[in-house]
Design an enzyme around this catalytic site. Structure first.
Site, short mmCIF file in Angstrom:
data_model
loop_
_atom_site.label_atom_id
_atom_site.label_comp_id
_atom_site.label_asym_id
_atom_site.label_seq_id
_atom_site.Cartn_x
_atom_site.Cartn_y
_atom_site.Cartn_z
N LYS A 119 0.88 -1.17 0.00
CA LYS A 119 0.00 0.00 0.00
C LYS A 119 0.92 1.22 0.00
O LYS A 119 1.63 1.46 0.97
CB LYS A 119 -0.88 0.00 1.24
N LYS A 331 -2.96 -1.84 7.60
CA LYS A 331 -1.84 -0.91 7.85
C LYS A 331 -0.94 -1.46 8.94
O LYS A 331 -1.42 -1.97 9.95
CB LYS A 331 -2.39 0.45 8.29
N CYS A 425 20.39 34.21 20.05
CA CYS A 425 21.06 33.08 19.41
C CYS A 425 21.87 32.34 20.48
O CYS A 425 22.64 32.98 21.21
CB CYS A 425 21.99 33.59 18.30
N CYS A 428 25.89 33.05 19.51
CA CYS A 428 26.56 34.35 19.56
C CYS A 428 25.77 35.39 20.36
O CYS A 428 26.18 36.54 20.46
CB CYS A 428 26.82 34.87 18.15
S1 IVH Z 1 -6.46 -0.40 -4.71
C1 IVH Z 1 -11.11 0.15 -3.97
N1 IVH Z 1 -3.92 -0.75 -4.37
O1 IVH Z 1 -4.68 3.40 -0.61
C2 IVH Z 1 -9.94 1.03 -4.00
N2 IVH Z 1 -4.91 1.19 -3.44
O2 IVH Z 1 -6.60 2.48 1.37
C3 IVH Z 1 -8.75 0.18 -3.93
N3 IVH Z 1 -3.32 2.69 -2.34
O3 IVH Z 1 -7.51 4.70 -2.16
C4 IVH Z 1 -7.55 0.87 -4.29
N4 IVH Z 1 -1.53 1.48 -2.74
O4 IVH Z 1 -5.17 5.63 -2.81
C5 IVH Z 1 -4.97 0.05 -4.12
N5 IVH Z 1 -1.64 -1.19 -4.18
C6 IVH Z 1 -2.69 -0.39 -3.94
C7 IVH Z 1 -2.57 0.82 -3.25
C8 IVH Z 1 -3.71 1.59 -3.01
C9 IVH Z 1 -2.00 2.59 -2.20
C10 IVH Z 1 -4.12 3.80 -1.83
C11 IVH Z 1 -5.22 4.23 -2.72
C12 IVH Z 1 -6.48 3.79 -2.03
C13 IVH Z 1 -6.05 3.67 -0.60
C14 IVH Z 1 -6.80 2.52 0.01
#
Ligand code: IVH
Length: 684
Positions: A119, A331, A425, A428
């Site tokens: 992600k 996450k 400062c 100085c």
């Molecule tokens: S797929 C249905 N793939 O993270 C929407 N999103 O938490 C699915 N993102 O809105 C999006 N990497 O902006 C997808 N490999 C990835 C991603 C990704 C980052 C972002 C994206 C999304 C959000 C989802």
């Protein structure tokens, strides 16, 4: 909790979440971490589900029922052909397993195929390609309609403007993420701080801010990058699974998320996530989690899958804005640790900027021992009320620089006092000053020893004259031994003076003298950069070197001369002119020259293309954009992202759009590829 209490809390949380949405999506300057934001939003969603009547009583609109809105003034708005949804984050393995269980139940199949992708912590964008040509780039906006950022996105190197090979659909919306690398983030933040502006908290915010800049030339000066991973509208359909889609994106020549995992079942999903966590810190982009996707498009579209939050009556309109149930974002918990603030110290930068730093009890965090964390500026300390002796949480999440995210007030020692930012400062003792509208306090004394040390250090550093052996420690030692006091003194150093500094230092001293000697003929841009002119980073220094070709010419430049340089705005031009208007600075340049510094101007002086600015637009018949750029640059020319009066040539290919029109309006010469080749041939 009683329904009345729930109602009060829901109202409170909605206000808070809406406030943080505004800061995050529109202004790209969030005040809290993603982790804290997700917690607020999860608490709100939970209360709204448990107390639906209370939620209705607060009002119909809730930030949980829509994606944040990034639309800002100054951009045309474009409707997405297919809504751009997002995903709620989970931090919890159990929730991930529940996600799988729901899909198994809905589809009636046990063995489900998934992809697990990094992600990317960036900014989502939707690219439309029509018959293989990139025609639009649009931000998510409110999910239905976003901002047209096509001109800015076209400046991204590594994003082809046409899909390679066949088949290409008539129309396809390809979704991806725009990001900045860590090094680029650091570079820009340093300039930001030197200019007295608030630094960005993390690369994502900086990428978001850059994508929404109104000047494409400015965007081109910051190295945005992109990877693609998602599908919106597609006509006709070309693939039927995420795995096949990934392969197709790659075959089209687009940058994709890599590595990714294609697995069966939730145990294998979890194993892939654990593996990803082990390798993600080496990626070019910040990766704060995993996105798990059901592989088969047919299963994704199964009527029983739908969207999270879809009402019992299945109202599609509202649901389109919510999260599809075929994907899940996991996450990684941010890397956080508790420690104590031993002291707050103040660093003085070469421009005199005072940066407060928390000196911490050392604590192990995300692979390194953290002993210090930036507190940014006086306002930030006051806002968080950080005091010496406080127990604090430090975090490295999207934030690369460790930051103090919260004070644990319950553990505050008795009798502690709010931190008083120094009025002088610390080096100085000159009274510090703060410019109007600036957040940074500065030491105004040009002779401040710390500023002098930092300036010399910058001058000899990798981005400056790059003198080997003259790093931070050696500069400090030479100053301490009074062997140097200015940059020019470096060129007056003698072998005999260096010899006593190190035991058996003969070879070392000889090498250092040789390194200093070699730097007398350094590239001109290194000297210009090394001088430490506000607003002038390496890129601007190269522009100045190309335009003026000598220190003497640059010293005499007027604001108007400077404004003629492509990419130079009022601010940079004024900063350069002001710097050279200061007699002490001109004296420094003269002294350097007198001490034997004789920099080398950039090559290609004889080339007919030196100093010429080109803008490329449309698709050229044989040359890729990268290839055309490389040829022009090799001949001494420069490629810019936007057409202005300063542009010398616009090179137009097929489907050239507004840039070609602008060139015609401004009377800029227009070439086709053959014309460019001819010009290049004649320029040799
Ligand atoms: S797929 C249905 N793939 O993270 C929407 N999103 O938490 C699915 N993102 O809105 C999006 N990497 O902006 C997808 N490999 C990835 C991603 C990704 C980052 C972002 C994206 C999304 C959000 C989802």
């Amino acid at each position: 909790m009683s329904p009345a209490e729930a109602q009060t809390r829901i109202a409170e949380l909605r206000t808070q979440v809406a406030h943080h949405d505004e800061l995050y999506y529109r202004r790209a300057h969030p005040e809290i971490t993603d982790f804290d934001y997700d917690r607020l939003k999860a608490e709100l969603a939970d209360l709204e589900t448990r107390f639906p009547a209370a939620a209705v009583a607060v009002g119909a609109e809730s930030p949980t029922a829509k994606v944040g809105d990034d639309r800002t003034e100054g951009f045309a708005r474009v409707k997405h052909r297919q809504a751009m949804t997002t995903l709620d984050n989970t931090y919890d393995e159990t929730e991930l397993r529940e996600f799988h269980a729901r899909l198994v139940k809905a589809l009636g199949v046990d063995d489900l195929a998934y992809t697990v992708e990094p992600k990317i912590d960036g900014v989502a964008v939707s690219l439309t390609f029509e018959h293989g040509k990139l025609t639009r780039a649009v931000t998510r906006g409110d999910g239905e309609e976003g901002d047209d950022v096509t001109v800015n996105v076209r400046t991204i190197r590594g994003l082809p403007h046409a899909l390679k090979g066949r088949p290409v659909p008539d129309v396809i919306e390809i979704r991806g993420e725009i990001f900045l690398r860590e090094e680029e983030f650091r570079r820009i933040n340093q300039l930001q701080e030197e200019a007295g502006e608030a630094p960005y908290a993390n690369p994502r915010n900086l990428a978001a801010g850059t994508l929404k800049a109104l000047d494409p030339g400015f965007v081109a000066g910051r190295s945005l990058e992109i990877v693609v991973y998602g599908l919106g509208h597609c006509e006709p359909e070309v693939v039927t699974s995420q795995v096949a889609y990934h392969a197709q994106l790659k075959a089209w020549g687009l940058p994709v998320v890599e590595p990714y995992w294609a697995v069966h079942g939730i145990d294998a999903v979890w194993a892939a996530i654990v593996e990803l966590d082990g390798v993600r810190r080496s990626f070019a982009y910040g990766t704060d989690g995993a996105v798990v996707k059901l592989d088969s498009f047919e299963q994704q579209r199964h009527p029983k899958i739908g969207f999270r939050g879809m009402g019992a009556d299945g109202r599609a309109e509202a649901a389109r804005k919510l999260s599809p149930r075929w994907a899940c974002a996991y996450k990684f918990a941010p890397d956080r640790a508790e420690t104590r603030v031993r002291d707050i110290t103040i660093q003085v930068g070469r421009t005199g900027a005072l940066t407060p730093v928390a000196e911490l009890e050392p604590v192990f965090l995300a692979g390194t021992t953290v002993k210090r964390a930036t507190l940014h500026n006086a306002d930030e300390i006051a806002r968080k009320d950080v005091r010496i002796g406080d127990a604090v949480l430090v975090e490295k999440a999207g934030e690369i620089i460790p930051a103090v995210v919260a004070v644990l007030l319950g553990k505050r020692p008795a009798g502690s006092e709010p931190y008083a930012f120094p009025k002088q400062c610390p080096v100085c003792y000159t009274a510090v000053v703060r410019g109007e509208g600036e957040v940074v306090w500065r030491c105004p004394n040009p002779a401040c020893p710390e500023k002098v040390r930092r300036r010399i250090e910058h001058f000899t550093s990798k981005g400056g004259l790059d003198i080997e052996g003259l790093g931070e420690e050696m500069v400090a030692l030479l100053l301490e031994k009074k062997l140097i006091a200015t940059m020019a003194d470096i060129y007056r150093l003698k072998f005999e003076q260096l010899l006593p500094l190190k035991k058996s230092g003969e070879v070392w001293a000889r090498n250092l003298i040789a390194g200093i000697d070699a730097s007398r003929a350094a590239d001109l841009w290194r000297v210009i950069h090394g001088l430490g002119i506000p607003q002038v980073g390496a890129a601007a220094a190269k522009d100045l070197a190309r335009a003026f070709r000598s220190l003497d010419a640059l010293t005499g430049a007027t604001v108007n001369d400077l404004l003629r340089i492509d990419g130079f705005g009022e601010k940079t031009a004024a900063a350069v002119a002001t710097w050279f208007a200061e007699p002490a600075n001109c004296e420094l340049v003269r002294e350097l020259q007198a001490a034997g510094l004789n920099p080398t101007p950039p090559a290609a002086a004889s080339s007919a293309l030196a100093g010429k600015t080109f803008v490329l637009t449309g698709t050229l018949p044989t040359l890729s954009r990268e290839a055309a750029t490389a040829l022009i640059e090799a001949a001494g020319g420069k490629v810019s992202g936007s057409v202005s009066k300063k542009t010398h040539y616009v090179v137009a290919g097929e489907d050239a759009g507004s840039k070609l029109e602008k060139a015609r309006t401004l009377g800029v010469s227009v070439l086709d590829e053959a014309g460019l080749q001819q010009l290049l041939a004649s320029a040799v």
